[in-house]
Design an enzyme around this catalytic site. Structure first.
Site, PDB file in Angstrom:
ATOM      1  N   LYS A   1       0.845  -1.206   0.000  1.00 42.91           N
ATOM      2  CA  LYS A   1       0.000   0.000   0.000  1.00 42.91           C
ATOM      3  C   LYS A   1       0.868   1.239   0.000  1.00 42.91           C
ATOM      4  CE  LYS A   1       0.687   1.597   4.353  1.00 42.91           C
ATOM      5  NZ  LYS A   1       1.594   2.708   4.502  1.00 42.91           N
TER       6      LYS A   1
ATOM      7  N   GLY B   1       9.692  -0.704   4.907  1.00 43.78           N
ATOM      8  CA  GLY B   1       9.808   0.268   3.822  1.00 43.78           C
ATOM      9  C   GLY B   1       8.707   1.308   3.793  1.00 43.78           C
ATOM     10  N   GLY B   2       7.695   1.154   4.653  1.00 44.34           N
ATOM     11  CA  GLY B   2       6.567   2.084   4.623  1.00 44.34           C
ATOM     12  C   GLY B   2       5.530   1.690   3.585  1.00 44.34           C
TER      13      GLY B   2
ATOM     14  N   SER C   1       2.060  -6.319   6.853  1.00 45.11           N
ATOM     15  CA  SER C   1       0.590  -6.325   6.908  1.00 45.11           C
ATOM     16  C   SER C   1       0.009  -7.126   5.752  1.00 45.11           C
ATOM     17  CB  SER C   1       0.052  -4.894   6.844  1.00 45.11           C
ATOM     18  OG  SER C   1       0.595  -4.124   7.890  1.00 45.11           O
TER      19      SER C   1
ATOM     20  N   ASP D   1      -2.452  -1.328   9.591  1.00 36.95           N
ATOM     21  CA  ASP D   1      -2.579  -1.378   8.125  1.00 36.95           C
ATOM     22  C   ASP D   1      -3.125  -2.715   7.610  1.00 36.95           C
ATOM     23  OD1 ASP D   1      -1.383   1.125   7.889  1.00 36.95           O
ATOM     24  OD2 ASP D   1       0.625   0.280   7.694  1.00 36.95           O
TER      25      ASP D   1
HETATM   26  O1  C5P Z   1      -0.305  -0.733  14.166  1.00 36.35           O
HETATM   27  P1  C5P Z   1       1.130  -1.009  13.883  1.00 36.35           P
HETATM   28  O2  C5P Z   1       1.621  -2.256  14.569  1.00 36.35           O
HETATM   29  O3  C5P Z   1       1.472  -1.008  12.437  1.00 36.35           O
HETATM   30  O4  C5P Z   1       1.934   0.200  14.530  1.00 36.35           O
HETATM   31  C1  C5P Z   1       3.321   0.161  14.711  1.00 36.35           C
HETATM   32  C2  C5P Z   1       3.739   1.373  15.529  1.00 36.35           C
HETATM   33  O5  C5P Z   1       3.589   2.563  14.742  1.00 36.35           O
HETATM   34  C3  C5P Z   1       2.930   1.635  16.780  1.00 36.35           C
HETATM   35  O6  C5P Z   1       3.439   0.923  17.880  1.00 36.35           O
HETATM   36  C4  C5P Z   1       3.091   3.141  16.969  1.00 36.35           C
HETATM   37  O7  C5P Z   1       4.337   3.452  17.534  1.00 36.35           O
HETATM   38  C5  C5P Z   1       3.121   3.644  15.547  1.00 36.35           C
HETATM   39  N1  C5P Z   1       1.790   4.063  15.055  1.00 36.35           N
HETATM   40  C6  C5P Z   1       1.229   5.233  15.558  1.00 36.35           C
HETATM   41  N2  C5P Z   1      -0.006   5.643  15.117  1.00 36.35           N
HETATM   42  C7  C5P Z   1      -0.676   4.934  14.181  1.00 36.35           C
HETATM   43  C8  C5P Z   1      -0.134   3.746  13.660  1.00 36.35           C
HETATM   44  C9  C5P Z   1       1.120   3.340  14.118  1.00 36.35           C
HETATM   45  O8  C5P Z   1       1.833   5.908  16.406  1.00 36.35           O
HETATM   46  N3  C5P Z   1      -1.871   5.364  13.763  1.00 36.35           N
END
Ligand code: C5P
Length: 297
Positions: free
Chosen positions: A6, A98-99, A104, A137
């Site tokens: 994505k 990589g963003g 996911s 994601d």
């Molecule tokens: O949800 P995910 O595991 O991908 O998130 C990884 C990290 O990215 C979280 O622990 C948080 O530090 C940061 N994050 C955030 N705000 C979001 C999504 C991710 O701060 N909306």
């Protein structure tokens, strides 16, 4: 199963919440860069990763229970109260850290693959809820196409999108951790700002011509990522010099995106970037489907 990478064509970020996550308003787009996941019933959980693309760092991927694909499989089994395991094979094209939500994608593909393999017929809303627990994601990787993401990104609403958008993806040798970029964002961000999706952006997405969209491409995390990795700003400058209409950080980076008029333009930009030493690129288009079956044996 095949699941797409994505990008966020728009990413607005609010002030950090009490749970450590940031409220988002984003427009996701699934693009034509995929991980393929194959599952087989097994006595024990295992995951093997094969490198499908030249921009994947194999060593960065855990091969134990911390791998998000195994966590996805276990979460699905737990949801149904069943004691089963599987071996998971991931053919990776999406860059690690990589963003582009590669982990996911693997989690989403594993959920749907095991649901089929074990004939569980999990309702979509349950799959989406399990996906949201795994990562912000992951629900979008199930849905695909173009969609808005709200909450921490996990609340996904599909959008009508008639266009086809062409991008040059510029990979980076080194991954960038999502929490570190959000941490830098917290340090640098001054005061509140309006991070909401503007209605004009949704109108531009509905138009069959990509011409309106370049005005809205925006990522609130770009300043933070450029602060941590000044080389990214130079990459963006190079892409503009090579003919990109606009550049954009992909998610929390470090992958950069160059927006192109069409396929031909995108290939030209990629080739010019290659001449400037940016050889690790891919030409992709979006929107494409979310996690879907490609073969069954
Ligand atoms: O949800 P995910 O595991 O991908 O998130 C990884 C990290 O990215 C979280 O622990 C948080 O530090 C940061 N994050 C955030 N705000 C979001 C999504 C991710 O701060 N909306």
């Amino acid at each position: 199963m095949r699941a797409p990478a994505k990008i966020n064509v728009y990413l607005g970020v609010g002030k950090v919440r009490d749970d450590g996550f940031h409220p988002l308003e984003t427009v996701y787009q699934a693009v034509s860069l995929y991980d393929d996941v194959t599952v087989t019933s097994a006595e024990e959980w295992s995951v093997t990763t094969m490198v499908g693309g030249p921009h994947v760092d194999h060593l960065a991927i855990p091969d134990d229970a911390t791998n998000i694909a195994i966590r996805a499989g276990k979460a699905l089994a737990a949801h149904h109260g069943i004691d089963r395991a599987a071996s998971i094979e991931v053919n990776k094209n999406i860059p690690v850290a990589g963003g582009m939500a590669g982990g996911s994608a693997d989690a989403a593909a594993t959920l749907v693959a095991l649901d089929r393999l074990w004939a569980l017929e999990t309702p979509d809303e349950d799959l989406l809820a399990i996906a949201a627990e795994l990562g912000s994601d992951v629900p979008f990787a199930l849905v695909g196409g173009t969609a808005t993401g709200t909450g921490r990104g996990e609340i996904v609403t599909p959008l009508e999108d008639n266009g086809s958008w062409w991008w040059v993806v510029i990979f980076n040798e080194e991954g960038l951790s999502t929490p570190s970029v959000y941490g830098a964002y917290d340090l640098l961000e001054e005061g509140d700002h309006d991070y909401r999706i503007r209605p004009e952006m949704l109108d531009a997405l509905r138009s069959p011509q990509p011409s309106g969209l370049d005005v809205f491409l925006y990522n609130d995390l770009e300043t933070a990522a450029f602060y941590l990795r000044p080389d990214l700003e130079r990459t963006a400058e190079a892409a503009l010099e090579c003919g990109a209409i606009m550049t954009l950080l992909s998610g929390s980076g470090p992958t950069m995106l160059a927006f192109a008029n069409d396929a031909e333009d995108a290939r030209l930009i990629a080739s010019r970037l290659g001449g400037r030493g940016y050889e690790r690129t891919a030409v992709v288009h979006g929107p494409v489907a979310g996690a879907h079956v490609v073969a069954y044996q």
